[in-house]
Write a protein that holds these residues in place. Structure first.
Motif, mmCIF file in Angstrom:
data_model
loop_
_atom_site.group_PDB
_atom_site.id
_atom_site.type_symbol
_atom_site.label_atom_id
_atom_site.label_comp_id
_atom_site.label_asym_id
_atom_site.label_seq_id
_atom_site.Cartn_x
_atom_site.Cartn_y
_atom_site.Cartn_z
ATOM 1 N N PRO A 177 0.788 -1.239 0.000
ATOM 2 C CA PRO A 177 0.000 0.000 0.000
ATOM 3 C C PRO A 177 0.820 1.290 0.000
ATOM 4 N N THR A 178 2.085 1.231 0.398
ATOM 5 C CA THR A 178 2.871 2.463 0.522
ATOM 6 C C THR A 178 3.109 3.085 -0.845
ATOM 7 N N THR A 179 2.905 4.386 -0.946
ATOM 8 C CA THR A 179 3.131 5.085 -2.204
ATOM 9 C C THR A 179 4.442 5.858 -2.163
ATOM 10 N N ARG A 180 4.940 6.193 -3.329
ATOM 11 C CA ARG A 180 6.160 6.995 -3.410
ATOM 12 C C ARG A 180 5.959 8.358 -2.740
ATOM 13 N N THR A 181 4.807 8.965 -2.987
ATOM 14 C CA THR A 181 4.539 10.286 -2.397
ATOM 15 C C THR A 181 4.520 10.205 -0.881
ATOM 16 N N GLU A 182 3.820 9.217 -0.339
ATOM 17 C CA GLU A 182 3.753 9.041 1.112
ATOM 18 C C GLU A 182 5.134 8.856 1.708
ATOM 19 N N LEU A 183 5.944 8.016 1.084
ATOM 20 C CA LEU A 183 7.274 7.725 1.601
ATOM 21 C C LEU A 183 8.181 8.953 1.523
ATOM 22 N N SER A 184 8.130 9.662 0.418
ATOM 23 C CA SER A 184 8.957 10.866 0.252
ATOM 24 C C SER A 184 8.588 11.936 1.274
ATOM 25 N N LYS A 185 7.288 12.120 1.510
ATOM 26 C CA LYS A 185 6.849 13.107 2.499
ATOM 27 C C LYS A 185 7.293 12.712 3.903
ATOM 28 N N ALA A 186 7.224 11.416 4.228
ATOM 29 C CA ALA A 186 7.642 10.948 5.548
ATOM 30 C C ALA A 186 9.133 11.156 5.753
ATOM 31 N N ALA A 187 9.922 10.892 4.716
ATOM 32 C CA ALA A 187 11.369 11.091 4.821
ATOM 33 C C ALA A 187 11.700 12.564 5.015
ATOM 34 N N MET A 188 11.017 13.427 4.280
ATOM 35 C CA MET A 188 11.254 14.862 4.423
ATOM 36 C C MET A 188 10.875 15.328 5.822
ATOM 37 N N SER A 189 9.746 14.855 6.329
ATOM 38 C CA SER A 189 9.294 15.233 7.661
ATOM 39 C C SER A 189 10.260 14.751 8.739
ATOM 40 N N ALA A 190 10.872 13.564 8.513
ATOM 41 C CA ALA A 190 11.810 12.994 9.482
ATOM 42 C C ALA A 190 13.207 13.584 9.358
ATOM 43 N N GLY A 191 13.447 14.352 8.300
ATOM 44 C CA GLY A 191 14.762 14.960 8.098
ATOM 45 C C GLY A 191 15.822 13.988 7.641
ATOM 46 N N VAL A 192 15.422 12.929 6.910
ATOM 47 C CA VAL A 192 16.393 11.964 6.392
ATOM 48 C C VAL A 192 16.388 12.014 4.867
ATOM 49 N N HIS A 193 17.522 11.647 4.280
ATOM 50 C CA HIS A 193 17.629 11.648 2.817
ATOM 51 C C HIS A 193 17.386 10.243 2.307
ATOM 52 N N LEU A 194 16.289 10.059 1.619
ATOM 53 C CA LEU A 194 15.890 8.771 1.077
ATOM 54 C C LEU A 194 15.618 8.942 -0.412
ATOM 55 N N MET A 195 16.196 8.070 -1.220
ATOM 56 C CA MET A 195 16.013 8.141 -2.664
ATOM 57 C C MET A 195 14.843 7.246 -3.051
ATOM 58 N N VAL A 196 13.841 7.835 -3.673
ATOM 59 C CA VAL A 196 12.653 7.107 -4.113
ATOM 60 C C VAL A 196 12.583 7.251 -5.631
ATOM 61 N N LEU A 197 13.009 6.228 -6.344
ATOM 62 C CA LEU A 197 13.144 6.308 -7.793
ATOM 63 C C LEU A 197 11.840 5.934 -8.488
ATOM 64 N N GLU A 198 11.625 6.525 -9.647
ATOM 65 C CA GLU A 198 10.537 6.116 -10.516
ATOM 66 C C GLU A 198 10.968 4.892 -11.328
ATOM 67 N N ASP A 199 10.015 4.090 -11.786
ATOM 68 C CA ASP A 199 10.364 2.967 -12.658
ATOM 69 C C ASP A 199 11.056 3.482 -13.917
ATOM 70 N N GLY A 200 12.170 2.853 -14.249
ATOM 71 C CA GLY A 200 12.960 3.264 -15.410
ATOM 72 C C GLY A 200 14.075 4.231 -15.082
ATOM 73 N N GLU A 201 14.024 4.849 -13.909
ATOM 74 C CA GLU A 201 15.007 5.860 -13.537
ATOM 75 C C GLU A 201 16.348 5.232 -13.168
ATOM 76 N N THR A 202 17.425 5.915 -13.539
ATOM 77 C CA THR A 202 18.792 5.478 -13.237
ATOM 78 C C THR A 202 19.487 6.514 -12.401
ATOM 79 N N VAL A 203 20.248 6.054 -11.409
ATOM 80 C CA VAL A 203 21.035 6.940 -10.574
ATOM 81 C C VAL A 203 22.457 6.416 -10.516
ATOM 82 N N ALA A 204 23.440 7.316 -10.527
ATOM 83 C CA ALA A 204 24.856 6.944 -10.477
ATOM 84 C C ALA A 204 25.415 7.279 -9.101
ATOM 85 N N PHE A 205 26.276 6.419 -8.601
ATOM 86 C CA PHE A 205 26.926 6.610 -7.314
ATOM 87 C C PHE A 205 28.449 6.634 -7.516
#
Length: 255
Positions: free
Chosen positions: A227-255
């Motif tokens: 049931p958890t949505t990307r929007t819900e999770l992103s808002k919770a991370a912002m409210s908690a002051g933590v940096h969490l990466m929530v990617l869209e399907d197809g999205e690529t990130v480099a480290f």
């Protein structure tokens, strides 16, 4: 290292010359059965593969499976099996899953090291970490599988948590090894009875506080029992002051 979110738990890791496909669920939208009987009875997956998927899959060199038995089609479905069989790609897995995968006609390379002990993996090393795929009665019915901690020369270390709730085993492993990148299941999946069988919002936030590296959330918005949505999770991370990466399907990130 690059990480591409494909769908649900399916990702591709670029590790030097290798492109490793993790837990391929490749079925078309609605081709798989519901995962709950009384609510959220939609057929799965809820979404199609992203447009980027065919090109991304075309250059894969290896596959890595966290768990696949007892009906866990969201980590290896029939479409994924057919694709791996046709491509004749090496499929790396635990000894527990080796015979099952070999019986599907796949080219299997079982890992040899004991849990949390380093073993060879491509040109680096890998450790398995026990997963707890739910507690209580529902946990007794699940295939628990493993997470993987991968260290490759010249690349950030990466911990694929697998399907697990946040246990003392997971906490202690992260505290000891402090991976550069962690990928955690964040959908809060649950059936018609029992509690969550993977991390939900609160546990993902707690995990992110434990980890000094980057944390990527997946297992989102693709299955009817998550049931958890990307929007819900992103808002919770912002409210908690933590940096969490929530990617869209197809999205690529480099480290």
């Amino acid at each position: 290292m690059k990480l591409q979110q494909i769908r649900n738990a399916t990702i591709i890791l670029d590790l030097g010359p290798y492109r490793v496909l993790v837990d391929p669920m490749l079925a078309r939208k609605g081709a798989l059965p519901p995962l709950r009987l009384f609510v959220a009875r939609q057929r799965n997956p809820l979404v199609e593969l992203p447009a980027e998927a065919p090109a991304a899959l075309d250059s894969v060199t290896h596959c890595l499976i966290t768990h696949c038995q007892k009906g866990h089609f969201d980590h290896l479905d029939r479409a994924g099996i057919r694709w791996l069989r046709e491509k004749k790609l090496p499929v790396i897995c635990t000894p527990h899953d080796a015979a099952y995968l070999s019986a599907q006609g796949l080219t299997v390379q079982p890992l040899l090291a004991a849990h949390e002990q380093p073993g060879p993996f491509l040109n680096g090393i890998i450790r398995t970490v026990r997963c707890t795929h739910g507690l209580g009665l529902v946990g007794k019915l699940m295939e628990h599988g493993v997470g993987y901690f991968i260290e490759m020369p010249g690349e950030p270390s990466v911990y694929l948590a697998g399907d697990t709730v946040l246990t003392s085993t997971v906490r202690e492993f992260v505290a000891k090894h402090q991976p550069d990148v962690c990928v955690v299941p964040a959908g809060g999946a649950r059936f018609d009875f029992g509690g969550e069988i993977i991390m939900g919002v609160e546990e993902v936030i707690e995990f992110t506080r434990l980890c000094h590296g980057k944390v990527v959330a997946n297992h989102l918005e693709a299955l009817s029992h998550c049931p958890t949505t990307r929007t819900e999770l992103s808002k919770a991370a912002m409210s908690a002051g933590v940096h969490l990466m929530v990617l869209e399907d197809g999205e690529t990130v480099a480290f």
